[in-house]
Design a protein around this motif. Structure first.
Motif, PDB file in Angstrom:
ATOM      1  N   LEU A   1       0.826  -1.203   0.000  1.00 61.54           N
ATOM      2  CA  LEU A   1       0.000   0.000   0.000  1.00 61.54           C
ATOM      3  C   LEU A   1       0.866   1.262   0.000  1.00 61.54           C
ATOM      4  CD1 LEU A   1      -2.794   1.308   0.171  1.00 61.54           C
ATOM      5  CD2 LEU A   1      -2.662   1.104   2.661  1.00 61.54           C
ATOM      6  N   LEU A   2       1.947   1.240   0.789  1.00 61.86           N
ATOM      7  CA  LEU A   2       2.862   2.378   0.838  1.00 61.86           C
ATOM      8  C   LEU A   2       3.502   2.612  -0.523  1.00 61.86           C
ATOM      9  CD1 LEU A   2       4.418   4.538   2.464  1.00 61.86           C
ATOM     10  CD2 LEU A   2       6.127   2.768   2.963  1.00 61.86           C
ATOM     11  N   ALA A   3       3.930   1.519  -1.181  1.00 57.95           N
ATOM     12  CA  ALA A   3       4.549   1.641  -2.509  1.00 57.95           C
ATOM     13  C   ALA A   3       3.583   2.279  -3.499  1.00 57.95           C
ATOM     14  CB  ALA A   3       4.999   0.276  -3.004  1.00 57.95           C
ATOM     15  N   ARG A   4       2.316   1.868  -3.440  1.00 56.89           N
ATOM     16  CA  ARG A   4       1.321   2.448  -4.353  1.00 56.89           C
ATOM     17  C   ARG A   4       1.110   3.925  -4.053  1.00 56.89           C
ATOM     18  NH1 ARG A   4      -1.131  -2.661  -3.179  1.00 56.89           N
ATOM     19  NH2 ARG A   4      -1.005  -4.040  -5.020  1.00 56.89           N
ATOM     20  N   GLU A   5       1.072   4.271  -2.776  1.00 55.29           N
ATOM     21  CA  GLU A   5       0.873   5.672  -2.406  1.00 55.29           C
ATOM     22  C   GLU A   5       2.030   6.539  -2.896  1.00 55.29           C
ATOM     23  OE1 GLU A   5       0.471   5.619   1.797  1.00 55.29           O
ATOM     24  OE2 GLU A   5      -1.630   4.990   1.765  1.00 55.29           O
ATOM     25  N   LEU A   6       3.242   5.985  -2.852  1.00 50.74           N
ATOM     26  CA  LEU A   6       4.428   6.749  -3.236  1.00 50.74           C
ATOM     27  C   LEU A   6       4.744   6.625  -4.721  1.00 50.74           C
ATOM     28  CD1 LEU A   6       6.736   5.852  -0.203  1.00 50.74           C
ATOM     29  CD2 LEU A   6       5.490   7.985  -0.596  1.00 50.74           C
ATOM     30  N   GLY A   7       4.063   5.727  -5.412  1.00 48.64           N
ATOM     31  CA  GLY A   7       4.312   5.535  -6.844  1.00 48.64           C
ATOM     32  C   GLY A   7       5.553   4.724  -7.139  1.00 48.64           C
ATOM     33  N   ALA A   8       6.018   3.961  -6.155  1.00 48.90           N
ATOM     34  CA  ALA A   8       7.240   3.173  -6.320  1.00 48.90           C
ATOM     35  C   ALA A   8       6.927   1.771  -6.826  1.00 48.90           C
ATOM     36  CB  ALA A   8       7.995   3.086  -4.997  1.00 48.90           C
ATOM     37  N   ALA A   9       7.898   1.171  -7.459  1.00 47.18           N
ATOM     38  CA  ALA A   9       7.745  -0.186  -8.003  1.00 47.18           C
ATOM     39  C   ALA A   9       8.265  -1.218  -7.006  1.00 47.18           C
ATOM     40  CB  ALA A   9       8.513  -0.320  -9.308  1.00 47.18           C
ATOM     41  N   ILE A  10       7.613  -2.343  -6.941  1.00 50.28           N
ATOM     42  CA  ILE A  10       8.148  -3.513  -6.231  1.00 50.28           C
ATOM     43  C   ILE A  10       8.213  -4.647  -7.243  1.00 50.28           C
ATOM     44  CG2 ILE A  10       7.807  -5.199  -4.398  1.00 50.28           C
ATOM     45  CD1 ILE A  10       6.558  -3.092  -2.694  1.00 50.28           C
ATOM     46  N   ILE A  11       9.428  -5.128  -7.445  1.00 50.56           N
ATOM     47  CA  ILE A  11       9.676  -6.128  -8.487  1.00 50.56           C
ATOM     48  C   ILE A  11      10.169  -7.416  -7.836  1.00 50.56           C
ATOM     49  CG2 ILE A  11      10.987  -6.651 -10.579  1.00 50.56           C
ATOM     50  CD1 ILE A  11      11.350  -3.577 -10.903  1.00 50.56           C
ATOM     51  N   GLU A  12       9.489  -8.506  -8.119  1.00 54.46           N
ATOM     52  CA  GLU A  12       9.890  -9.804  -7.578  1.00 54.46           C
ATOM     53  C   GLU A  12      10.856 -10.486  -8.558  1.00 54.46           C
ATOM     54  OE1 GLU A  12       7.675 -13.578  -5.509  1.00 54.46           O
ATOM     55  OE2 GLU A  12       6.911 -12.908  -7.456  1.00 54.46           O
ATOM     56  N   VAL A  13      11.981 -10.947  -8.025  1.00 54.16           N
ATOM     57  CA  VAL A  13      12.983 -11.644  -8.840  1.00 54.16           C
ATOM     58  C   VAL A  13      13.317 -12.974  -8.180  1.00 54.16           C
ATOM     59  CG1 VAL A  13      14.000  -9.498  -9.736  1.00 54.16           C
ATOM     60  CG2 VAL A  13      14.872 -10.473  -7.621  1.00 54.16           C
ATOM     61  N   PRO A  14      13.877 -13.925  -8.944  1.00 51.79           N
ATOM     62  CA  PRO A  14      14.209 -15.224  -8.354  1.00 51.79           C
ATOM     63  C   PRO A  14      15.271 -15.137  -7.261  1.00 51.79           C
ATOM     64  CG  PRO A  14      14.135 -15.362 -10.748  1.00 51.79           C
ATOM     65  CD  PRO A  14      14.059 -13.911 -10.402  1.00 51.79           C
ATOM     66  N   ASN A  15      16.255 -14.226  -7.437  1.00 59.76           N
ATOM     67  CA  ASN A  15      17.356 -14.112  -6.487  1.00 59.76           C
ATOM     68  C   ASN A  15      17.857 -12.677  -6.523  1.00 59.76           C
ATOM     69  OD1 ASN A  15      20.262 -14.074  -5.659  1.00 59.76           O
ATOM     70  ND2 ASN A  15      19.879 -16.239  -5.250  1.00 59.76           N
ATOM     71  N   THR A  16      17.763 -11.988  -5.402  1.00 63.26           N
ATOM     72  CA  THR A  16      18.117 -10.559  -5.412  1.00 63.26           C
ATOM     73  C   THR A  16      19.616 -10.327  -5.589  1.00 63.26           C
ATOM     74  OG1 THR A  16      17.988 -10.647  -2.986  1.00 63.26           O
ATOM     75  CG2 THR A  16      16.124  -9.680  -4.155  1.00 63.26           C
ATOM     76  N   ALA A  17      20.449 -11.206  -5.029  1.00 65.64           N
ATOM     77  CA  ALA A  17      21.898 -11.046  -5.206  1.00 65.64           C
ATOM     78  C   ALA A  17      22.278 -11.225  -6.669  1.00 65.64           C
ATOM     79  CB  ALA A  17      22.652 -12.036  -4.329  1.00 65.64           C
ATOM     80  N   SER A  18      21.716 -12.246  -7.300  1.00 71.12           N
ATOM     81  CA  SER A  18      21.987 -12.478  -8.724  1.00 71.12           C
ATOM     82  C   SER A  18      21.432 -11.342  -9.575  1.00 71.12           C
ATOM     83  CB  SER A  18      21.364 -13.803  -9.179  1.00 71.12           C
ATOM     84  OG  SER A  18      21.935 -14.886  -8.489  1.00 71.12           O
ATOM     85  N   ALA A  19      20.351 -10.732  -9.123  1.00 75.47           N
ATOM     86  CA  ALA A  19      19.747  -9.636  -9.882  1.00 75.47           C
ATOM     87  C   ALA A  19      20.694  -8.444  -9.974  1.00 75.47           C
ATOM     88  CB  ALA A  19      18.430  -9.218  -9.238  1.00 75.47           C
ATOM     89  N   ILE A  20      21.494  -8.216  -8.924  1.00 74.44           N
ATOM     90  CA  ILE A  20      22.464  -7.113  -8.967  1.00 74.44           C
ATOM     91  C   ILE A  20      23.473  -7.354 -10.082  1.00 74.44           C
ATOM     92  CG2 ILE A  20      24.277  -5.927  -7.675  1.00 74.44           C
ATOM     93  CD1 ILE A  20      22.708  -6.624  -5.114  1.00 74.44           C
ATOM     94  N   THR A  21      23.959  -8.602 -10.184  1.00 71.31           N
ATOM     95  CA  THR A  21      24.886  -8.945 -11.264  1.00 71.31           C
ATOM     96  C   THR A  21      24.207  -8.825 -12.623  1.00 71.31           C
ATOM     97  OG1 THR A  21      26.167 -10.417  -9.845  1.00 71.31           O
ATOM     98  CG2 THR A  21      26.334 -10.781 -12.216  1.00 71.31           C
ATOM     99  N   ASP A  22      22.952  -9.258 -12.712  1.00 75.00           N
ATOM    100  CA  ASP A  22      22.218  -9.159 -13.979  1.00 75.00           C
ATOM    101  C   ASP A  22      22.117  -7.700 -14.428  1.00 75.00           C
ATOM    102  OD1 ASP A  22      21.816 -11.898 -13.991  1.00 75.00           O
ATOM    103  OD2 ASP A  22      19.845 -11.763 -13.025  1.00 75.00           O
ATOM    104  N   LEU A  23      21.844  -6.816 -13.484  1.00 72.43           N
ATOM    105  CA  LEU A  23      21.754  -5.395 -13.822  1.00 72.43           C
ATOM    106  C   LEU A  23      23.099  -4.855 -14.279  1.00 72.43           C
ATOM    107  CD1 LEU A  23      19.483  -3.964 -10.977  1.00 72.43           C
ATOM    108  CD2 LEU A  23      18.895  -4.217 -13.393  1.00 72.43           C
ATOM    109  N   ALA A  24      24.172  -5.245 -13.563  1.00 68.90           N
ATOM    110  CA  ALA A  24      25.505  -4.769 -13.937  1.00 68.90           C
ATOM    111  C   ALA A  24      25.903  -5.287 -15.317  1.00 68.90           C
ATOM    112  CB  ALA A  24      26.527  -5.224 -12.895  1.00 68.90           C
ATOM    113  N   ARG A  25      25.565  -6.525 -15.609  1.00 74.11           N
ATOM    114  CA  ARG A  25      25.889  -7.105 -16.915  1.00 74.11           C
ATOM    115  C   ARG A  25      25.197  -6.315 -18.031  1.00 74.11           C
ATOM    116  NH1 ARG A  25      27.541 -12.180 -17.582  1.00 74.11           N
ATOM    117  NH2 ARG A  25      26.649 -12.784 -15.571  1.00 74.11           N
TER     118      ARG A  25
END
Length: 500
Positions: free
Chosen positions: A80-104
């Motif tokens: 509810l807070l995210a919706r009020e602020l207009g922020a995104a919440i994104i579910e990923v399989p693994n957050t640590a791996s997601a950092i590497t995916d973004l860097a790649r």
């Protein structure tokens, strides 16, 4: 980093649990520490043994995070807070791996020169010197502190902008294949290896195996356009050049060294790879505070006009703010990068002289009691212990020299012998007092005594409190105290106790 929520979801294989109010708005930073969040950043919820980052998603959103990567669905109040602020919440399989995916993915946006840097000793100091030299060339982003692991390395890339001229990425490793994994997404164009020492010998078993692991950086450099920077004082320099097949793949080689004879020998005795540039130091001396003064020299193969290699030699005076003769090698390494970028030696020397040490690395602190504390407690290996003791011995001290030395990690079965060797080195430097803290450091005490140091000048301690109690009774104005051990020993508490 400048990525929008749609790109972040696509690059990480994520799905929106909460849609952002504007999926095209750019997020301009990344962190997994909710206390670091700035407006417009991406917060990554990393699970941990003691703390789960998912517990701080709401705090990150309230601090201005424009989005959050999660593996667990948020609570109703958080969504509810995210919706009020207009922020995104994104579910990923693994957050640590997601950092590497973004860097790649982000790496392909970077147009500047990406430099990978590794080595057994001096990585962080050399990285800082290289950063400061490269700042004279253009905008630069470098690894913060020693964040050289699976999280810190991708964050370094994500901290850069497409317009950043140079990105200096420090790479740590504990075993074979780890540098290669980092290089897979960093894609360095230039690579610098400071040296091959005994750090991580516990897992790798020999310096040759350590050299094999470090040379993965040279192996990753692109054929035809890459450049390798090798320490010509290091006995594994040629080995690593051969492992990287530098000559065969037309990867240029720059040599650096803190000793002119080694630089000359390494540059001219080409076996599998030819140095087309060399940077070295001559006339090295230390001032009263142990800071190096030397002549910085460089020569380029392109300068020859009579068939002789390296016919033109440039020389400029250089004075470091860092202490210790070992930092001459680190300075020459950074200078070789600047020289390859086309900077003149005077500009390089000025940048080297302005570079200051990080806290915990040969940091000189004047305590209120009239004595001096040399805080070198951030980390330690046998090589850095010897270098720190040599620097301490070369520094002018009005009173007594007292060394507090603690355990060194990651030495495995080699640990007793390595600690005893450090003790022998300590004995050779004529310390007035040697205080050894920790189980392994008892071997330092034994090594010092075996090497002839008076047993009355050696003490053994089990706790920080024991050390502080002994120093409280011992220290007088004019004395100097060196504090050094591996980071896990927490000897910064001794420094804080002495200073405060």
């Amino acid at each position: 980093m400048r990525l929008n929520a749609k790109q972040i979801a696509a690059y990480t294989g994520g799905q929106f649990l909460v849609d952002p109010i504007d999926a095209s708005a750019l997020m301009t930073g990344i962190t997994w520490d909710s206390r670091e969040v700035r407006p417009g950043w991406l917060y990554v919820a990393l699970p941990g043994e003691r703390v789960d980052g998912h517990a701080f998603v709401e705090a990150a959103l309230r601090a201005g995070a424009a989005g959050a990567l999660v593996t667990d669905a948020p609570s109703q109040s958080c969504a509810l807070l995210a919706r009020e602020l207009g922020a995104a919440i994104i579910e990923v399989p693994n957050t640590a791996s997601a950092i590497t995916d973004l860097a790649r993915a982000w790496r392909s946006h970077l147009r500047g020169r990406v430099i990978g840097l590794t080595g057994s000793v001096g990585k962080t100091t050399t990285k800082n010197l290289t950063r400061d030299v490269c700042a004279a060339y253009g905008s630069v982003v470098a690894t913060k502190a020693n964040q050289n692991n699976e999280l810190g390395v991708p964050r370094t890339l994500l901290n850069a902008d497409p317009e950043t001229a140079v990105v200096v990425v420090e790479m740590g490793m504990r075993g074979r294949g780890q540098i290669a994994e980092l290089c897979d997404f960093v894609r360095p164009v230039w690579g610098l290896i400071t040296n091959v020492g005994e750090s991580h010998i516990e897992l790798l078993g020999s310096r040759e195996n350590i050299a094999r692991a470090k040379s993965e950086l040279f192996e990753a450099l692109p054929a035809g356009v890459g450049r390798a920077f090798a320490n010509l004082d290091d006995d594994f320099a040629t080995f690593m050049a051969e492992r990287g097949r530098l000559s065969e793949r037309s990867v240029a080689l720059s040599g650096f060294a803190g000793h002119p004879d080694a630089a000359l020998r390494g540059a001219l005795e080409r076996e599998s790879a030819a140095c087309d540039q060399a940077v070295w130091a001559e006339d090295v001396s230390l001032d009263a505070e142990g800071r190096p003064r030397f002549t910085l020299c460089a020569r380029d193969a392109a300068d020859h006009d009579d068939g002789a290699l390296f016919a033109t030699v440039e020389r400029v005076p250089c004075a470091l703010s860092l202490t210790g003769a070992h930092n001459v090698d680190n300075a020459c390494a950074a200078a070789s990068v600047g020289f390859a970028l086309g900077l003149d030696l005077a500009t390089i020397a000025a940048a080297l002289g302005a570079s200051v040490p990080e806290p915990g690395r040969q940091e000189i602190i004047a305590a209120r009691g009239g004595f001096t504390v040399i805080n070198d407690a951030y980390n330690a290996s046998p090589d850095s212990m010897r270098a720190s003791l040599a620097t301490f011995a070369a520094t002018d001290v009005a009173g007594r020299r007292i060394a507090v030395l603690g355990d060194m990690g990651e030495l495995g079965n080699f640990a007793p012998a390595c600690h005893e060797g450090v003790g022998a080195t300590a004995a050779s430097h004529h310390l007035d007092k040697l205080i050894c803290i920790g189980e392994l450091a008892r071997h330092i005490a034994a090594g010092a005594e075996a090497a002839g140091m008076d047993a009355a000048r050696i003490s053994r301690a089990d706790t920080v409190a024991d050390v502080l109690e002994e120093l409280d009774a011992l220290l007088e104005p004019g004395d100097a105290v060196l504090v050094k051990a591996s980071h896990f020993m927490g000897l910064t508490r001794i420094v804080e106790g002495l200073v405060n």
